[in-house]
Design an enzyme around this catalytic site. Structure first.
Site, short mmCIF file in Angstrom:
data_model
loop_
_atom_site.label_atom_id
_atom_site.label_comp_id
_atom_site.label_asym_id
_atom_site.label_seq_id
_atom_site.Cartn_x
_atom_site.Cartn_y
_atom_site.Cartn_z
N LYS A 165 -26.37 -17.02 84.80
CA LYS A 165 -25.96 -18.03 86.39
C LYS A 165 -27.11 -18.52 86.40
O LYS A 165 -28.35 -18.07 86.54
CB LYS A 165 -25.23 -16.95 86.95
CG LYS A 165 -23.81 -16.11 86.44
CD LYS A 165 -22.87 -15.81 87.77
CE LYS A 165 -21.55 -14.60 87.18
NZ LYS A 165 -20.78 -14.21 87.94
N TYR A 195 -13.06 -19.11 85.53
CA TYR A 195 -12.74 -18.24 86.26
C TYR A 195 -11.28 -18.01 86.21
O TYR A 195 -10.84 -17.57 87.85
CB TYR A 195 -13.36 -18.19 87.70
CG TYR A 195 -15.21 -17.11 86.89
CD1 TYR A 195 -14.92 -15.93 86.27
CD2 TYR A 195 -16.38 -18.12 87.32
CE1 TYR A 195 -16.03 -15.08 86.10
CE2 TYR A 195 -17.13 -18.07 87.21
CZ TYR A 195 -17.42 -16.41 86.25
OH TYR A 195 -18.68 -16.16 86.03
N ASN A 250 -24.59 -12.52 91.06
CA ASN A 250 -24.78 -11.19 90.26
C ASN A 250 -25.73 -11.57 88.79
O ASN A 250 -25.19 -11.01 88.43
CB ASN A 250 -23.91 -10.91 90.66
CG ASN A 250 -22.14 -11.36 90.05
OD1 ASN A 250 -22.49 -12.08 89.13
ND2 ASN A 250 -21.40 -10.44 89.85
N HIS A 267 -22.82 -13.31 83.77
CA HIS A 267 -21.70 -12.89 83.07
C HIS A 267 -21.39 -12.02 81.44
O HIS A 267 -22.61 -13.52 81.00
CB HIS A 267 -20.82 -14.79 83.32
CG HIS A 267 -19.41 -14.24 82.62
ND1 HIS A 267 -18.00 -14.50 82.92
CD2 HIS A 267 -18.85 -14.67 81.04
CE1 HIS A 267 -16.83 -13.74 81.82
NE2 HIS A 267 -17.78 -14.28 80.90
N GLU A 324 -13.70 -17.71 75.68
CA GLU A 324 -14.08 -18.68 76.71
C GLU A 324 -16.12 -18.72 75.54
O GLU A 324 -16.33 -20.05 76.37
CB GLU A 324 -15.10 -17.12 77.31
CG GLU A 324 -14.31 -16.70 78.38
CD GLU A 324 -15.10 -14.89 79.04
OE1 GLU A 324 -16.40 -14.87 78.90
OE2 GLU A 324 -14.43 -14.34 80.14
#
Ligand code: IDP
Ligand code: MG
Length: 159
Positions: free
Chosen positions: A12, A52, A115, A118, A129
């Site tokens: 991320k 998402y 965080n 993913h 994905e």
């Protein structure tokens, strides 16, 4: 059962900005997983929204889309026997504040929304994905010499 899977990992924007790409990729390579796709990319809003979409009704969704499009991410396709579940365990719990030490989120962050990473949460999600992030041909099927030492291949299937 030993099923070879390919899963989508996203480093991320916080991981890229904090210079943690190399150390996080090292976790996967050291574990014995194979990198079969990698690219640095700025995610368009439409892609973040689709990726998402299961979270569309959640209060954190707008902020999550803003975060994921705020700066480049690194998309990785990571292959190995049961790689979906193995990657999820290497990542650790969703929130950095309570992820176990020894996991990526546990070792490198404290935030619940920033965080770092993913990872697809099921084989079906991985297929969906990977198609979103990698065009045909961008996932490279290459033979890794080390497979003969990463896995016991004596039965004909990797163990
Ligand atoms: P996961 O990334 O561990 O699969 P999910 O529940 O699928 O976790 O949530 C997707 C992402 O949404 C998380 O990685 C995190 O960035 C963000 N997120 C989830 N829950 C919260 C929250 O309660 N506050 C802020 N961000 C959240
Ligand atoms: Mg998830």
């Amino acid at each position: 059962m030993s099923t070879v899977q390919t899963t989508l990992i996203l480093l991320k924007p916080d991981a890229v900005q904090r210079g943690l790409m190399g150390r996080i990729i090292d976790r996967f390579e050291s574990k014995g997983l194979q990198i079969v796709g990698a690219k640095l990319m700025q995610i368009p809003r439409s892609l973040a929204e689709r990726h998402y979409e299961a979270h569309r009704s959640r209060p954190f969704y707008p902020g999550l889309v803003r975060f994921m499009t705020s700066s480049p991410v690194m998309a990785l396709a990571v292959r190995g026997v049961n790689s979906v579940a193995i990657c999820r365990r290497l990542m650790g719990a969703t929130f950095g504040s309570n992820a176990e030490p020894g996991t990526i989120r546990g070792d490198f962050g404290v935030s619940n929304s920033f965080n770092l990473i993913h990872g697809s949460d099921s084989p079906e999600a991985a297929v969906r994905e990977l198609e979103l992030f990698f065009a045909p041909g961008e996932v490279v099927d290459w033979t890794r010499g080390a497979d003969a030492w990463v896995y016991d291949l004596s039965s004909g299937t990797p163990e």
